[in-house]
Design an enzyme around this catalytic site. Structure first.
Site, PDB file in Angstrom:
ATOM      1  N   LYS A 152      19.110  52.161  73.015  1.00  0.00           N
ATOM      2  CA  LYS A 152      17.913  52.508  73.467  1.00  0.00           C
ATOM      3  C   LYS A 152      17.369  53.119  73.098  1.00  0.00           C
ATOM      4  CE  LYS A 152      17.884  50.085  77.790  1.00  0.00           C
ATOM      5  NZ  LYS A 152      17.253  49.437  78.475  1.00  0.00           N
TER       6      LYS A 152
ATOM      7  N   GLU B 159      17.072  49.204  89.365  1.00  0.00           N
ATOM      8  CA  GLU B 159      17.018  48.087  88.806  1.00  0.00           C
ATOM      9  C   GLU B 159      15.887  47.401  90.043  1.00  0.00           C
ATOM     10  OE1 GLU B 159      18.208  45.379  85.978  1.00  0.00           O
ATOM     11  OE2 GLU B 159      19.970  46.310  87.265  1.00  0.00           O
TER      12      GLU B 159
ATOM     13  N   HIS C 158      27.886  50.614  80.969  1.00  0.00           N
ATOM     14  CA  HIS C 158      26.009  51.076  80.455  1.00  0.00           C
ATOM     15  C   HIS C 158      26.353  52.794  81.087  1.00  0.00           C
ATOM     16  CE1 HIS C 158      24.789  47.338  79.020  1.00  0.00           C
ATOM     17  NE2 HIS C 158      24.438  46.745  80.352  1.00  0.00           N
TER      18      HIS C 158
HETATM   19  C1  BG6 Z   1      22.892  43.784  81.490  1.00  0.00           C
HETATM   20  C2  BG6 Z   1      23.100  43.615  83.064  1.00  0.00           C
HETATM   21  O1  BG6 Z   1      24.105  44.212  80.760  1.00  0.00           O
HETATM   22  O2  BG6 Z   1      21.930  44.885  81.872  1.00  0.00           O
HETATM   23  C3  BG6 Z   1      22.221  43.800  84.054  1.00  0.00           C
HETATM   24  O3  BG6 Z   1      24.469  42.370  82.543  1.00  0.00           O
HETATM   25  C4  BG6 Z   1      20.723  44.062  83.960  1.00  0.00           C
HETATM   26  O4  BG6 Z   1      22.283  42.583  85.529  1.00  0.00           O
HETATM   27  C5  BG6 Z   1      20.684  44.428  82.344  1.00  0.00           C
HETATM   28  O5  BG6 Z   1      20.374  43.753  84.485  1.00  0.00           O
HETATM   29  C6  BG6 Z   1      20.178  45.963  82.695  1.00  0.00           C
HETATM   30  O6  BG6 Z   1      19.500  46.187  80.987  1.00  0.00           O
HETATM   31  P1  BG6 Z   1      17.896  46.742  80.952  1.00  0.00           P
HETATM   32  O7  BG6 Z   1      17.893  46.871  79.434  1.00  0.00           O
HETATM   33  O8  BG6 Z   1      16.590  45.861  81.543  1.00  0.00           O
HETATM   34  O9  BG6 Z   1      17.889  48.397  81.531  1.00  0.00           O
END
Ligand code: BG6
Length: 482
Positions: free
Chosen positions: A181, A215, A239
């Site tokens: 990102k 989220e 992450h």
């Molecule tokens: C993924 C997870 O790695 O990352 C998901 O498995 C999650 O559960 C996603 O929704 C979130 O990614 P982003 O890029 O939408 O923040």
């Protein structure tokens, strides 16, 4: 601001699991965008390899639909057709012998060869073995593997071992898409491209750091997978850990793969164990028109967490004593990822007790509305003595850099890095294992305690216990919805 395209060499990219969800939602659309930007050299090819009974034109039709579905803008039909024409498909059985000869026959010598394992980790070892059996590995070969990279230290070690028997670590690209990102890379630019912050970036001046990845979505159609993972394995071990590393690490001597990854590894290894009362697990409950987590997961007695907040410490000279609070969850008030560095109060108020003590806050907003805000204290304008006011110095990247500023999807950057042979934004074997070594005892702890996640309303700030985690320390989370 126009993007600067760094050309890459001609390549053959083979996507195992090429008809799957990730390939259709992310990989193929990302490749198309790089193609449109002129970054893919003529003659580069993408070959999908999967079990589906498809032929070349069947796959091309699928890919066209995937690109249209993923695109927010109108597409140039001639570009789309040119890109689609260069796609190919081979039916391959990962566990048998079907298709491997055909695939091998398609590959060209003397060009970059990248095999993308967009399949479950249980197939990694079989794919690696067959690539060798059919002599498809040469010095230009790289493999790309996706998370989940194991579900604990032991399984991660087994995977690393299976891959290392067939490939050199320099050929293995473990994806954590958060590192691709733009705003996550920007975190390094902010820290190491400015003089201003680094002298204050330590426990002497920083009161605490909050890292939130919230989220709005639920588990989507992935309830069965998610129920075996939960927020810890799905988000924190990878992450949030990466965000923590980039926030806490020492400046690497240079921006090169091992220098950066060495520093991140030191942070993970310096993480102290997490006390049970510093962990809050939650699960979204049924709310008006929204199904509960347990309904989404189709598991009425599930104890998997869809929310996790915890307090941890990086036990280094720089950070000892400064808490890091991590928080992530699904079905929260908004989609909102940010890192907030909360500085300490000024040591003394020269304006008298009424003016109070104030502190600065640096907020790095990762998504959506990428930007940086620095909270500073000023005099409230007008009469009435020296009254102080906290105001944001606000920089939205979209406003500052203009509507044409290029923010490519993480996969665009990461796939091109694979072709370029740059591992800086990929996880090394020891890094993944260190992350699991920290995570495992936390999970084992709550399993041994038979911990039941606290329910929270969908589209809320999460369970009230998460707020209490901070309040007990005299601190508070930034509102997710703000
Ligand atoms: C993924 C997870 O790695 O990352 C998901 O498995 C999650 O559960 C996603 O929704 C979130 O990614 P982003 O890029 O939408 O923040």
């Amino acid at each position: 601001m126009v993007s600067r395209i760094i050309p890459v060499e001609q390549f053959d990219l083979i996507i195992f699991g090429g008809t799957g969800d990730l390939a259709r939602r992310k990989i193929i659309p990302a490749l198309f965008k790089r193609f449109c930007d002129g970054q893919m050299p003529d003659g580069s090819r993408t070959i999908a390899a999967a079990r589906s009974d498809l032929d070349r034109s069947g796959f091309q039709k699928m890919a066209r639909e995937a690109i249209v579905a993923a695109s927010e803008n109108e597409l140039d039909d001639s570009q789309l057709s040119a890109f689609i024409d260069a796609l190919d498909y081979v039916k391959v059985d990962a566990l048998g012998e079907e298709g491997w000869q055909d695939l091998a026959a398609q590959l060209r010598p003397d060009c970059v060869r990248a095999f993308y394992f967009s399949v479950g980790p249980s197939l990694f070892g079989d794919l690696a073995d067959r690539l060798h059996t059919y002599n498809m590995v040469d010095e230009n070969t790289r493999i790309v593997v996706e998370k989940p990279f194991g579900r604990d230290l032991e399984t991660a070690k087994t995977l690393n071992k299976a891959l290392s028997q067939r490939f050199d670590e320099k050929q293995i690209y473990r994806i954590d898409h958060y590192l691709g990102k733009e705003t996550v890379q920007n975190l390094m630019a902010v820290r190491f491209g400015n003089l201003l912050f680094e002298p204050l970036w330590n426990s002497q001046y920083v009161d605490h750091i909050q890292i939130t990845v919230a989220e709005e979505v639920g588990t989507g159609g992935r309830g069965a997978y998610y129920d075996k993972s939960g927020a810890m394995r799905d988000m924190v071990q990878n992450h949030l850990m990466q965000l923590l590393c980039l926030t806490a690490m020492e400046p690497p001597a240079k921006f090169d793969p091992d220098a950066v990854r060495d520093e991140k590894l030191k942070v993970i290894r310096a993480l102290g164990p997490v006390e049970p009362h510093h962990i809050v697990r939650g699960q979204y409950a049924e709310t008006e028109n929204t199904a509960s987590y347990r309904d989404d997961a189709e598991n009425p007695s599930s104890r998997t967490e869809s929310f996790l907040a915890l307090k941890c410490e990086v036990k280094t000279w720089r950070w000892a004593g400064t808490p890091f609070y991590l928080r992530t969850g699904k079905r929260l008030a908004a989609r909102d990822s940010e890192i907030v560095v909360v500085f300490k109060d000024t040591p003394h108020s020269i304006f008298g007790e009424d003016a109070g003590r104030h502190h600065n806050e640096l907020r790095i907003q990762l998504q959506p509305n990428e930007g940086i805000t620095l909270k500073v204290t000023i005099k409230e304008p007008g009469p009435g003595g020296m009254r102080l006011l906290d105001v944001p110095l606000d920089m939205s990247f979209a406003e500052t850099l203009g509507p044409d500023a290029d923010t490519p999807d993480a996969y665009e950057r990461l796939i091109m890095d694979v072709i370029r042979g740059n591992q800086t934004l990929f996880m090394r074997d020891d890094e993944v294992e260190a992350a699991w070594a920290w995570t495992d005892p936390i999970i084992q702890g709550w399993e041994a305690r038979n911990d039941v996640p606290k329910p929270y309303d969908a589209f809320s700030e999460g369970p009230t216990d998460a707020a209490l985690l901070m309040q007990r320390d005299g601190r508070e989370w930034r509102n997710i919805a703000e």
